[in-house]
Scaffold this motif. Structure first.
Motif, PDB file in Angstrom:
ATOM      1  N   VAL A 219       0.875  -1.184   0.000  1.00  0.00           N
ATOM      2  CA  VAL A 219       0.000   0.000   0.000  1.00  0.00           C
ATOM      3  C   VAL A 219       0.906   1.226   0.000  1.00  0.00           C
ATOM      4  O   VAL A 219       1.850   1.302   0.800  1.00  0.00           O
ATOM      5  CB  VAL A 219      -0.909   0.028   1.252  1.00  0.00           C
ATOM      6  N   SER A 220       0.640   2.156  -0.902  1.00  0.00           N
ATOM      7  CA  SER A 220       1.498   3.349  -0.966  1.00  0.00           C
ATOM      8  C   SER A 220       0.656   4.581  -1.218  1.00  0.00           C
ATOM      9  O   SER A 220      -0.511   4.496  -1.607  1.00  0.00           O
ATOM     10  CB  SER A 220       2.538   3.176  -2.083  1.00  0.00           C
ATOM     11  N   GLY A 221       1.309   5.740  -0.975  1.00  0.00           N
ATOM     12  CA  GLY A 221       0.613   6.997  -1.218  1.00  0.00           C
ATOM     13  C   GLY A 221      -0.073   7.518   0.032  1.00  0.00           C
ATOM     14  O   GLY A 221       0.283   7.158   1.162  1.00  0.00           O
ATOM     15  N   ALA A 222      -1.103   8.330  -0.210  1.00  0.00           N
ATOM     16  CA  ALA A 222      -1.719   9.093   0.867  1.00  0.00           C
ATOM     17  C   ALA A 222      -2.243   8.212   2.003  1.00  0.00           C
ATOM     18  O   ALA A 222      -2.277   8.636   3.162  1.00  0.00           O
ATOM     19  CB  ALA A 222      -2.849   9.936   0.284  1.00  0.00           C
ATOM     20  N   ILE A 223      -2.672   6.989   1.701  1.00  0.00           N
ATOM     21  CA  ILE A 223      -3.298   6.157   2.737  1.00  0.00           C
ATOM     22  C   ILE A 223      -2.290   5.304   3.517  1.00  0.00           C
ATOM     23  O   ILE A 223      -2.649   4.731   4.549  1.00  0.00           O
ATOM     24  CB  ILE A 223      -4.353   5.208   2.112  1.00  0.00           C
ATOM     25  N   ALA A 224      -1.048   5.205   3.043  1.00  0.00           N
ATOM     26  CA  ALA A 224      -0.117   4.219   3.616  1.00  0.00           C
ATOM     27  C   ALA A 224       0.106   4.452   5.119  1.00  0.00           C
ATOM     28  O   ALA A 224       0.006   3.516   5.920  1.00  0.00           O
ATOM     29  CB  ALA A 224       1.200   4.241   2.856  1.00  0.00           C
ATOM     30  N   LEU A 225       0.391   5.694   5.507  1.00  0.00           N
ATOM     31  CA  LEU A 225       0.703   5.945   6.915  1.00  0.00           C
ATOM     32  C   LEU A 225      -0.520   5.729   7.793  1.00  0.00           C
ATOM     33  O   LEU A 225      -0.450   5.153   8.880  1.00  0.00           O
ATOM     34  CB  LEU A 225       1.232   7.374   7.093  1.00  0.00           C
ATOM     35  N   GLU A 226      -1.675   6.181   7.291  1.00  0.00           N
ATOM     36  CA  GLU A 226      -2.924   6.025   8.050  1.00  0.00           C
ATOM     37  C   GLU A 226      -3.232   4.535   8.254  1.00  0.00           C
ATOM     38  O   GLU A 226      -3.577   4.097   9.356  1.00  0.00           O
ATOM     39  CB  GLU A 226      -4.024   6.715   7.241  1.00  0.00           C
ATOM     40  N   TRP A 227      -3.110   3.745   7.201  1.00  0.00           N
ATOM     41  CA  TRP A 227      -3.421   2.309   7.304  1.00  0.00           C
ATOM     42  C   TRP A 227      -2.398   1.595   8.184  1.00  0.00           C
ATOM     43  O   TRP A 227      -2.723   0.664   8.901  1.00  0.00           O
ATOM     44  CB  TRP A 227      -3.479   1.668   5.915  1.00  0.00           C
ATOM     45  N   MET A 228      -1.125   2.054   8.135  1.00  0.00           N
ATOM     46  CA  MET A 228      -0.085   1.482   9.016  1.00  0.00           C
ATOM     47  C   MET A 228      -0.485   1.659  10.473  1.00  0.00           C
ATOM     48  O   MET A 228      -0.379   0.742  11.283  1.00  0.00           O
ATOM     49  CB  MET A 228       1.218   2.253   8.810  1.00  0.00           C
ATOM     50  N   ALA A 229      -0.953   2.863  10.792  1.00  0.00           N
ATOM     51  CA  ALA A 229      -1.344   3.155  12.178  1.00  0.00           C
ATOM     52  C   ALA A 229      -2.483   2.230  12.598  1.00  0.00           C
ATOM     53  O   ALA A 229      -2.499   1.714  13.728  1.00  0.00           O
ATOM     54  CB  ALA A 229      -1.763   4.618  12.299  1.00  0.00           C
ATOM     55  N   CYS A 230      -3.421   1.977  11.696  1.00  0.00           N
ATOM     56  CA  CYS A 230      -4.561   1.106  12.025  1.00  0.00           C
ATOM     57  C   CYS A 230      -4.096  -0.331  12.226  1.00  0.00           C
ATOM     58  O   CYS A 230      -4.576  -1.035  13.116  1.00  0.00           O
ATOM     59  CB  CYS A 230      -5.613   1.157  10.921  1.00  0.00           C
ATOM     60  N   MET A 231      -3.121  -0.748  11.404  1.00  0.00           N
ATOM     61  CA  MET A 231      -2.607  -2.114  11.565  1.00  0.00           C
ATOM     62  C   MET A 231      -1.862  -2.232  12.889  1.00  0.00           C
ATOM     63  O   MET A 231      -1.975  -3.233  13.594  1.00  0.00           O
ATOM     64  CB  MET A 231      -1.710  -2.490  10.386  1.00  0.00           C
ATOM     65  N   GLY A 232      -1.098  -1.189  13.218  1.00  0.00           N
ATOM     66  CA  GLY A 232      -0.374  -1.192  14.490  1.00  0.00           C
ATOM     67  C   GLY A 232      -1.350  -1.288  15.660  1.00  0.00           C
ATOM     68  O   GLY A 232      -1.166  -2.081  16.587  1.00  0.00           O
ATOM     69  N   LYS A 233      -2.422  -0.503  15.591  1.00  0.00           N
ATOM     70  CA  LYS A 233      -3.407  -0.493  16.674  1.00  0.00           C
ATOM     71  C   LYS A 233      -4.063  -1.869  16.831  1.00  0.00           C
ATOM     72  O   LYS A 233      -4.362  -2.308  17.940  1.00  0.00           O
ATOM     73  CB  LYS A 233      -4.476   0.558  16.316  1.00  0.00           C
ATOM     74  N   ALA A 234      -4.277  -2.534  15.693  1.00  0.00           N
ATOM     75  CA  ALA A 234      -4.932  -3.850  15.731  1.00  0.00           C
ATOM     76  C   ALA A 234      -3.933  -4.980  15.993  1.00  0.00           C
ATOM     77  O   ALA A 234      -4.327  -6.137  16.125  1.00  0.00           O
ATOM     78  CB  ALA A 234      -5.654  -4.092  14.404  1.00  0.00           C
ATOM     79  N   GLY A 235      -2.647  -4.635  16.058  1.00  0.00           N
ATOM     80  CA  GLY A 235      -1.626  -5.670  16.301  1.00  0.00           C
ATOM     81  C   GLY A 235      -1.449  -6.617  15.117  1.00  0.00           C
ATOM     82  O   GLY A 235      -1.074  -7.777  15.284  1.00  0.00           O
ATOM     83  N   ALA A 236      -1.717  -6.118  13.910  1.00  0.00           N
ATOM     84  CA  ALA A 236      -1.583  -6.964  12.711  1.00  0.00           C
ATOM     85  C   ALA A 236      -0.152  -6.859  12.173  1.00  0.00           C
ATOM     86  O   ALA A 236       0.489  -5.822  12.302  1.00  0.00           O
ATOM     87  CB  ALA A 236      -2.585  -6.512  11.651  1.00  0.00           C
ATOM     88  N   PRO A 237       0.347  -7.937  11.553  1.00  0.00           N
ATOM     89  CA  PRO A 237       1.731  -7.923  11.072  1.00  0.00           C
ATOM     90  C   PRO A 237       1.888  -7.066   9.818  1.00  0.00           C
ATOM     91  O   PRO A 237       1.096  -7.172   8.885  1.00  0.00           O
ATOM     92  CB  PRO A 237       1.992  -9.398  10.723  1.00  0.00           C
ATOM     93  N   TYR A 238       2.911  -6.183   9.813  1.00  0.00           N
ATOM     94  CA  TYR A 238       3.208  -5.429   8.598  1.00  0.00           C
ATOM     95  C   TYR A 238       4.674  -5.001   8.625  1.00  0.00           C
ATOM     96  O   TYR A 238       5.322  -5.044   9.681  1.00  0.00           O
ATOM     97  CB  TYR A 238       2.292  -4.206   8.442  1.00  0.00           C
ATOM     98  N   GLU A 239       5.175  -4.596   7.475  1.00  0.00           N
ATOM     99  CA  GLU A 239       6.535  -4.063   7.375  1.00  0.00           C
ATOM    100  C   GLU A 239       6.463  -2.726   6.659  1.00  0.00           C
ATOM    101  O   GLU A 239       5.546  -2.509   5.844  1.00  0.00           O
ATOM    102  CB  GLU A 239       7.417  -4.976   6.523  1.00  0.00           C
ATOM    103  N   VAL A 240       7.438  -1.876   6.925  1.00  0.00           N
ATOM    104  CA  VAL A 240       7.582  -0.650   6.141  1.00  0.00           C
ATOM    105  C   VAL A 240       8.780  -0.872   5.225  1.00  0.00           C
ATOM    106  O   VAL A 240       9.862  -1.211   5.710  1.00  0.00           O
ATOM    107  CB  VAL A 240       7.853   0.564   7.057  1.00  0.00           C
ATOM    108  N   VAL A 241       8.568  -0.736   3.929  1.00  0.00           N
ATOM    109  CA  VAL A 241       9.668  -0.999   2.993  1.00  0.00           C
ATOM    110  C   VAL A 241       9.858   0.212   2.079  1.00  0.00           C
ATOM    111  O   VAL A 241       8.962   1.038   1.927  1.00  0.00           O
ATOM    112  CB  VAL A 241       9.414  -2.278   2.157  1.00  0.00           C
TER     113      VAL A 241
END
Ligand SMILES: Cc1cc2nc3c(=O)[nH]c(=O)nc-3n(C[C@H](O)[C@H](O)[C@H](O)COP(=O)(O)OP(=O)(O)OC[C@H]3O[C@@H](n4cnc5c(N)ncnc54)[C@H](O)[C@@H]3O)c2cc1C
Length: 343
Positions: free
Chosen positions: A85-107
């Motif tokens: 996921v990239s662009g305007a939504i990437a940071l917002e969606w990252m925060a939501c994944m972090g809050k939900a404890g879902a696995p993700y990476e920043v690349v």
């Protein structure tokens, strides 16, 4: 209970299968046969990444459902290639994944495993490691197999409340049921309105285009909202085939524009985009997949109930199908609030 499910898209099929598992007497009715409208085509994106922690949690539950379905089907129904996921939504969606404890990476764009056919990658990308691409035809076949003789070809013309149950008027005769689930996609709104349930009526045109790619190796699914560039979602739609859905401005896909003009404008925008931004993707359209979507809905889903009738609506529902099936089966038979929004 005797339950009529209207619609044999992925949502109706998943719900009918869950109802059968619960031991109910189910008929699933469709005017075109299974998977013929919004659920048609060979692939969809699966992702945990969403714009709210609640939806990330729901997608995670759906992911567990996809794993169960894959095991029962005897083949993976999700290609686990990840979703970027990239662009305007990437940071917002990252925060939501972090809050939900879902696995993700920043690349970053130089990540050797990026797996995107691009000339220049966006600066920061969210890698949803549990995301991928849904094998929609296999999923449909699996569900149709579970339904067996509960599936019928019939147009539903009218719904009426009768005593504590419902009567369904169809091209195949009358069906009396204790409960009715309206999971008819674009056909939901006119049927639901007959029984006092009001769902959004404003439709838009949407179309995605498939191109040949010479890029080897597994390519990831991708949602890109980079400012100044056409917003797109992209993924593999079979070997050597890359599919791109463009999300142009609302005016060019508005209902009043008409299907032909909306498809023409979308095709022009997407082909220009492919030519300018993609690498190893031939800018000649091999295939196009059209459907109607609901204006301004986005992710999430909504249940509405009145007496024996329950209606469901939303966009981007494929990824949630196993979860939706279970939720709707329970809502229809055990009851739910008159309005529940999962957002
Ligand atoms: C191009 C495209 C790309 C998409 N990308 C994604 C994605 O990447 N990820 C994702 O999760 N989702 C995606 N979606 C959305 C997803 O595919 C749909 O939300 C989902 O398939 C909807 O399923 P459904 O069962 O609600 O509707 P449908 O599949 O439309 O099923 C409704 C059924 O009801 C039947 N019906 C309607 N009216 C009547 C009537 N009166 N009588 C009898 N039958 C009736 C229709 O024939 C139809 O088969 C995409 C959709 C499209 C088209």
């Amino acid at each position: 209970m005797k339950v009529a499910v209207i619609g044999a898209g992925v949502v109706g099929l998943a719900s009918a299968a869950a109802l059968l598992d619960q031991g109910h007497d189910v008929v699933c009715l469709d005017r075109l046969g299974p998977m013929a409208e919004r659920s048609t085509g060979v692939s969809r994106i699966f992702r945990l990444a969403h714009g709210s922690a609640a939806l990330v949690d729901l997608a995670r539950e759906a992911g567990a459902g996809w794993a169960r379905w894959s095991e029962a089907a005897g083949r993976p129904l999700i290609r686990d290639v990840g979703c970027l996921v990239s662009g305007a939504i990437a940071l917002e969606w990252m925060a939501c994944m972090g809050k939900a404890g879902a696995p993700y990476e920043v690349v970053g764009p130089d990540w050797p495993e990026l797996g995107l056919p691009v000339r220049k990658a966006p600066g920061v990308l969210l890698h949803d490691v549990a995301g991928g691409a849904i094998e929609t035809v296999s999923a449909g076949n699996y569900l149709v197999g579970r339904l067996g003789r509960s599936l019928r070809d019939a147009v539903v013309y009218a719904l009426e409340e009768r005593g504590s149950g419902a009567r369904v008027h169809t091209s195949d005769g009358l069906f009396d049921a204790d409960a009715v689930l309206i999971a008819a996609g674009a056909g939901t709104s006119p049927l639901a309105a007959q029984v006092g349930i009001y769902t959004p009526t404003v439709l838009e045109h949407h179309v995605r285009f498939t191109f040949a790619t010479s890029r080897g190796g597994p390519l990831r699914s991708w949602i890109d909202e980079t400012p100044g560039v056409l917003s797109t979602y992209q993924h593999m739609a079979g070997p050597g085939r890359w599919t791109v859905g463009g999300l142009p401005d609302a005016a060019s896909v508005a209902w009043e524009v008409g299907r032909d003009e909306a498809v023409r404008a979308s095709r022009e925008a997407v082909v220009d985009y492919v030519r300018e931004h993609l690498d190893g993707v031939e800018p000649t359209v091999l295939d196009e997949l059209y459907c109607t979507t609901m204006a301004e809905l986005g992710d999430g889903f909504h249940l509405r109930r009145n007496g024996p009738f329950t209606a469901v609506y939303g966009d981007n529902l494929f990824k949630f199908a196993p979860l939706l099936g279970d939720l709707l089966a329970t809502a229809v038979t055990a009851g739910t609030d008159d309005a529940v929004d999962y957002m």
